[in-house]
Design a protein around this motif. Structure first.
Motif, mmCIF file in Angstrom:
data_model
loop_
_atom_site.group_PDB
_atom_site.id
_atom_site.type_symbol
_atom_site.label_atom_id
_atom_site.label_comp_id
_atom_site.label_asym_id
_atom_site.label_seq_id
_atom_site.Cartn_x
_atom_site.Cartn_y
_atom_site.Cartn_z
ATOM 1 N N LYS A 91 -15.677 -8.096 -8.695
ATOM 2 C CA LYS A 91 -15.633 -7.369 -9.914
ATOM 3 C C LYS A 91 -16.326 -5.768 -9.501
ATOM 4 C CE LYS A 91 -15.552 -10.127 -13.849
ATOM 5 N NZ LYS A 91 -16.202 -11.296 -14.722
ATOM 6 N N GLN A 92 -17.344 -6.048 -8.829
ATOM 7 C CA GLN A 92 -18.087 -4.769 -8.582
ATOM 8 C C GLN A 92 -17.212 -3.975 -7.714
ATOM 9 O OE1 GLN A 92 -21.784 -3.746 -8.942
ATOM 10 N NE2 GLN A 92 -20.534 -1.965 -8.453
ATOM 11 N N ILE A 93 -16.322 -4.345 -7.087
ATOM 12 C CA ILE A 93 -15.426 -3.374 -6.144
ATOM 13 C C ILE A 93 -14.592 -2.844 -7.054
ATOM 14 C CG2 ILE A 93 -13.437 -3.670 -4.423
ATOM 15 C CD1 ILE A 93 -15.162 -5.858 -3.168
ATOM 16 N N LYS A 95 -10.854 -2.432 -2.325
ATOM 17 C CA LYS A 95 -10.967 -1.241 -3.236
ATOM 18 C C LYS A 95 -9.732 -0.389 -3.379
ATOM 19 C CE LYS A 95 -13.779 2.882 -4.062
ATOM 20 N NZ LYS A 95 -14.575 3.786 -3.432
ATOM 21 N N ASP A 96 -9.273 -0.004 -2.087
ATOM 22 C CA ASP A 96 -8.335 0.929 -1.717
ATOM 23 C C ASP A 96 -7.129 0.246 -2.722
ATOM 24 O OD1 ASP A 96 -6.727 3.163 -1.063
ATOM 25 O OD2 ASP A 96 -5.770 1.961 0.346
ATOM 26 N N LEU A 97 -6.598 -0.783 -2.582
ATOM 27 C CA LEU A 97 -5.509 -1.517 -3.223
ATOM 28 C C LEU A 97 -5.538 -1.541 -4.787
ATOM 29 C CD1 LEU A 97 -2.959 -3.340 -2.915
ATOM 30 C CD2 LEU A 97 -4.679 -5.383 -3.039
ATOM 31 N N ASN A 98 -6.721 -1.638 -5.195
ATOM 32 C CA ASN A 98 -7.086 -1.709 -6.827
ATOM 33 C C ASN A 98 -6.996 -0.216 -7.200
ATOM 34 O OD1 ASN A 98 -7.304 -4.594 -7.951
ATOM 35 N ND2 ASN A 98 -8.253 -4.555 -5.913
ATOM 36 N N PRO A 138 -2.738 -11.135 0.625
ATOM 37 C CA PRO A 138 -3.264 -12.311 1.479
ATOM 38 C C PRO A 138 -4.692 -12.114 1.673
ATOM 39 C CG PRO A 138 -2.137 -10.667 2.867
ATOM 40 C CD PRO A 138 -1.991 -10.231 1.250
ATOM 41 N N LYS A 139 -5.413 -13.237 2.240
ATOM 42 C CA LYS A 139 -6.703 -12.804 2.370
ATOM 43 C C LYS A 139 -7.197 -11.665 3.270
ATOM 44 C CE LYS A 139 -8.688 -16.575 4.827
ATOM 45 N NZ LYS A 139 -9.086 -17.995 5.117
ATOM 46 N N LEU A 140 -7.940 -10.754 2.764
ATOM 47 C CA LEU A 140 -8.181 -9.470 3.303
ATOM 48 C C LEU A 140 -9.543 -9.735 4.185
ATOM 49 C CD1 LEU A 140 -6.955 -6.673 0.831
ATOM 50 C CD2 LEU A 140 -5.759 -7.624 2.623
ATOM 51 N N ALA A 141 -10.252 -10.880 3.799
ATOM 52 C CA ALA A 141 -11.610 -11.029 4.540
ATOM 53 C C ALA A 141 -11.604 -12.149 5.128
ATOM 54 C CB ALA A 141 -12.861 -11.049 3.640
ATOM 55 N N PRO A 142 -10.976 -12.437 6.458
ATOM 56 C CA PRO A 142 -10.830 -13.589 7.001
ATOM 57 C C PRO A 142 -12.231 -14.586 7.184
ATOM 58 C CG PRO A 142 -9.908 -12.161 8.178
ATOM 59 C CD PRO A 142 -10.809 -11.431 7.225
ATOM 60 N N ASN A 143 -13.435 -13.740 7.358
ATOM 61 C CA ASN A 143 -14.602 -14.141 7.279
ATOM 62 C C ASN A 143 -15.734 -13.272 6.837
ATOM 63 O OD1 ASN A 143 -15.248 -12.625 9.589
ATOM 64 N ND2 ASN A 143 -13.889 -14.072 10.819
ATOM 65 N N ARG A 144 -16.848 -13.654 6.959
ATOM 66 C CA ARG A 144 -17.991 -12.883 6.394
ATOM 67 C C ARG A 144 -18.299 -11.520 7.349
ATOM 68 N NH1 ARG A 144 -21.193 -14.679 2.484
ATOM 69 N NH2 ARG A 144 -20.596 -16.912 2.694
ATOM 70 N N GLN A 145 -17.786 -11.616 8.541
ATOM 71 C CA GLN A 145 -18.165 -10.540 9.438
ATOM 72 C C GLN A 145 -17.099 -9.585 9.036
ATOM 73 O OE1 GLN A 145 -18.798 -13.480 10.143
ATOM 74 N NE2 GLN A 145 -18.595 -13.771 12.168
ATOM 75 N N ASN A 146 -16.006 -9.975 8.274
ATOM 76 C CA ASN A 146 -15.106 -8.821 8.065
ATOM 77 C C ASN A 146 -15.115 -8.203 6.525
ATOM 78 O OD1 ASN A 146 -13.292 -8.857 10.470
ATOM 79 N ND2 ASN A 146 -12.701 -10.719 9.987
ATOM 80 N N LEU A 147 -16.263 -8.724 6.049
ATOM 81 C CA LEU A 147 -16.150 -8.332 4.500
ATOM 82 C C LEU A 147 -16.482 -6.915 4.286
ATOM 83 C CD1 LEU A 147 -16.161 -9.971 2.006
ATOM 84 C CD2 LEU A 147 -18.780 -10.406 2.014
ATOM 85 N N PRO A 148 -16.995 -6.072 5.000
ATOM 86 C CA PRO A 148 -17.264 -4.530 4.726
ATOM 87 C C PRO A 148 -15.611 -4.000 4.739
ATOM 88 C CG PRO A 148 -18.995 -5.282 5.982
ATOM 89 C CD PRO A 148 -18.057 -6.556 6.058
ATOM 90 N N LYS A 149 -15.022 -4.455 5.577
ATOM 91 C CA LYS A 149 -13.693 -3.780 5.993
ATOM 92 C C LYS A 149 -12.891 -4.299 4.810
ATOM 93 C CE LYS A 149 -10.109 -3.573 9.434
ATOM 94 N NZ LYS A 149 -9.509 -4.714 10.063
ATOM 95 N N ALA A 150 -13.007 -5.743 4.432
ATOM 96 C CA ALA A 150 -12.337 -6.138 3.514
ATOM 97 C C ALA A 150 -12.386 -5.231 2.162
ATOM 98 C CB ALA A 150 -12.381 -7.630 3.408
ATOM 99 N N GLU A 151 -13.549 -5.210 1.883
ATOM 100 C CA GLU A 151 -14.209 -4.490 0.823
ATOM 101 C C GLU A 151 -13.330 -3.266 0.402
ATOM 102 O OE1 GLU A 151 -18.188 -2.784 0.312
ATOM 103 O OE2 GLU A 151 -18.575 -5.005 -0.118
ATOM 104 N N PHE A 183 0.777 -1.195 -0.094
ATOM 105 C CA PHE A 183 0.154 -0.050 -0.026
ATOM 106 C C PHE A 183 0.886 1.315 -0.077
ATOM 107 C CE2 PHE A 183 -2.701 -3.641 1.391
ATOM 108 C CZ PHE A 183 -3.872 -3.238 1.031
ATOM 109 N N GLN A 184 1.967 1.277 0.883
ATOM 110 C CA GLN A 184 2.938 2.248 0.747
ATOM 111 C C GLN A 184 3.654 2.446 -0.477
ATOM 112 O OE1 GLN A 184 5.485 1.798 4.108
ATOM 113 N NE2 GLN A 184 3.712 2.160 5.602
ATOM 114 N N PHE A 185 4.158 1.191 -0.953
ATOM 115 C CA PHE A 185 4.924 1.205 -2.250
ATOM 116 C C PHE A 185 4.086 2.033 -3.266
ATOM 117 C CE2 PHE A 185 5.873 -0.516 -6.272
ATOM 118 C CZ PHE A 185 7.434 -0.168 -6.166
ATOM 119 N N LEU A 186 2.795 1.554 -3.413
ATOM 120 C CA LEU A 186 1.960 2.652 -4.414
ATOM 121 C C LEU A 186 1.646 3.640 -4.318
ATOM 122 C CD1 LEU A 186 -0.504 -0.641 -4.935
ATOM 123 C CD2 LEU A 186 1.314 -0.320 -6.410
#
Ligand code: SAH
Length: 395
Positions: A349-351, A318-321, A301-314, A280-283
């Motif tokens: 793909k939506q993200i 999005k930021d990474l891409n 790596p897996k940014l959403a370890p489970n369903r509860q973390n999905l909004p944060k991972a989303e 993230f810093q490099f980019l």
């Protein structure tokens, strides 16, 4: 055999051969069932549904293995399943260019909790459930018989074990300890695979086919491989004729191994382009410096370890891409992945579409990428489908 009775109306997933019975689906059970014991799962009325192994300490109370009442789950049963899985890989994956692959993919091979990876003459094995923990000795002896290797090493140090009430367990189970300088072959390239010291089982075997597919876009190109680990994508791109490959990973041992992997394959390595850094810093820094690459690979790596973390991972996906797209021009290629099982390809793909809008770019999807043959997904257990990616182009 002791019995577990389901609540009325909870039979459906079992009848569809899904492997999991959650504690919330159980009405009652016989007394004194031990951790890892084989049980008969019955409907509320007592009708046979399936056999599986039990764990009081896990939310997934029973993991199902067999749906035919007349079949006994004995050593021969396990051997047949393991042999069947190995045959698929021997016939379809192993060849003179590739001797590293996943032999058993847990629910994907109808063996919940068991992961076996073959790295040339060594196996790296994970026993992720209590039902397997108590059958470890038997499974190791079957593996020895079915897959002749020099050594079998256990890498049961995944967090999944905690959810089963099990501690971590690593070490030699049979034969020789795998050397830390073990070289395996993938797509005709030699890759150093530290089974004992490496991340996960030693290497990320799931990206083998995708590395080839992405490499096809890199001839004559300047490539940025983000989250490179030991260089899977970088090496394939270099071999395919990329003029310059930059590799970024936060793990110093991974980037060290990456440099030596170039040498193992007699490929030139510009040490300045092997970077130990947060992606993230490099980019963001690359934007400041107006740097540019023709092809960018993002394999976090897996940014959403489970369903509860999905909004944060989303937001993280999005930021990474977005950060990558801000560096891209018309005609450039983005190969981007998610290994979060709870994020579907359509959602991913939506993200990417949202990131493109924010970056002010027009993104075109060229190829959808998924699992290789040695990571099969059973129709009854779609949750196994975790790895997804796309190759996209800025137009
Ligand atoms: N692309 C690799 C596999 C990547 S696995 C291959 O083909 O083999 C994810 C990698 O991301 C790991 O090597 C891990 O060290 C690295 N990583 C995790 N978080 C990171 C971050 N914030 N910045 C850079 N690398 C990171």
């Amino acid at each position: 055999m002791q019995k577990v009775f389901l609540l009325k109306g909870k039979e459906k997933p079992v009848l569809h051969h899904h492997n999991w019975v959650y504690s919330g689906a159980i009405a009652k059970q016989d007394k004194g069932i031990g951790k890892g014991d084989m049980v008969m799962v019955c409907s509320n009325e007592g009708k046979f549904l399936a056999y599986g192994y039990y764990n009081e300490d896990s939310k997934i109370r029973v993991r199902l293995l067999e749906w035919d009442e007349n079949v006994e789950i004995n050593e021969a049963w396990w051997e047949e399943k393991i042999r069947n899985a190995y045959t698929l890989r021997k016939e379809r994956v192993e060849n003179e260019d590739t001797n590293a692959y996943r032999v058993i993919f847990s629910e994907g091979d109808a063996l919940p909790g068991l992961i076996v990876d073959k790295y040339d003459e060594y196996l790296s094995v994970q026993f992720l459930t209590a039902g397997l923990e108590v059958r470890k000795e038997m499974i190791v002896s079957i593996l020895q018989k079915v897959i002749p290797v020099k050594g079998i090493y256990e890498r049961s140090d995944s967090n999944a074990r905690t959810l089963e009430g099990l501690g971590m367990s690593v070490g030699v189970l049979y034969g020789e300890k795998p050397p830390s300088n073990l070289l395996v072959k993938e797509n005709g390239l030699l890759v150093n695979t530290p089974i004992v010291e490496g991340q996960k089982s030693g290497y990320f075997l799931d990206q083998r086919e995708n590395r080839k597919k992405v490499a096809a876009y890199t001839k004559g190109m300047k490539v940025l491989d983000c989250f490179s680990y030991t260089g899977g994508f970088s090496l394939n791109a270099r071999k395919a004729g990329a003029t310059e490959v930059w590799s970024v990973d936060s793990s110093a041992s991974a980037t060290e191994a990456l440099s030596s992997n170039y040498k193992n394959n007699q490929l030139d390595c510009n040490e300045e382009h092997v970077i130990t850094s947060d992606v993230f810093q490099f980019l963001r820094a690359a934007q400041q410096k107006n740097q540019h690459w023709d092809v960018i690979i993002l394999d976090p790596p897996k940014l959403a370890p489970n369903r509860q973390n999905l909004p944060k991972a989303e937001r993280a996906y999005k930021d990474l891409n977005l950060q990558a797209m801000l560096l891209m021009n018309s005609g450039d290629i983005l190969a981007t992945f998610s290994c979060s099982g709870s994020l579907s390809l359509e959602h991913f793909k939506q993200i990417l579409a949202w990131a493109a809008t924010d970056a002010g770019k027009e993104l075109q999807f060229l190829e959808d990428l998924g699992h290789p043959i040695d990571h099969p997904v059973r129709a009854a257990f779609p949750e196994s489908y975790y790895l997804k990616g796309v190759i996209a182009r800025i137009i």
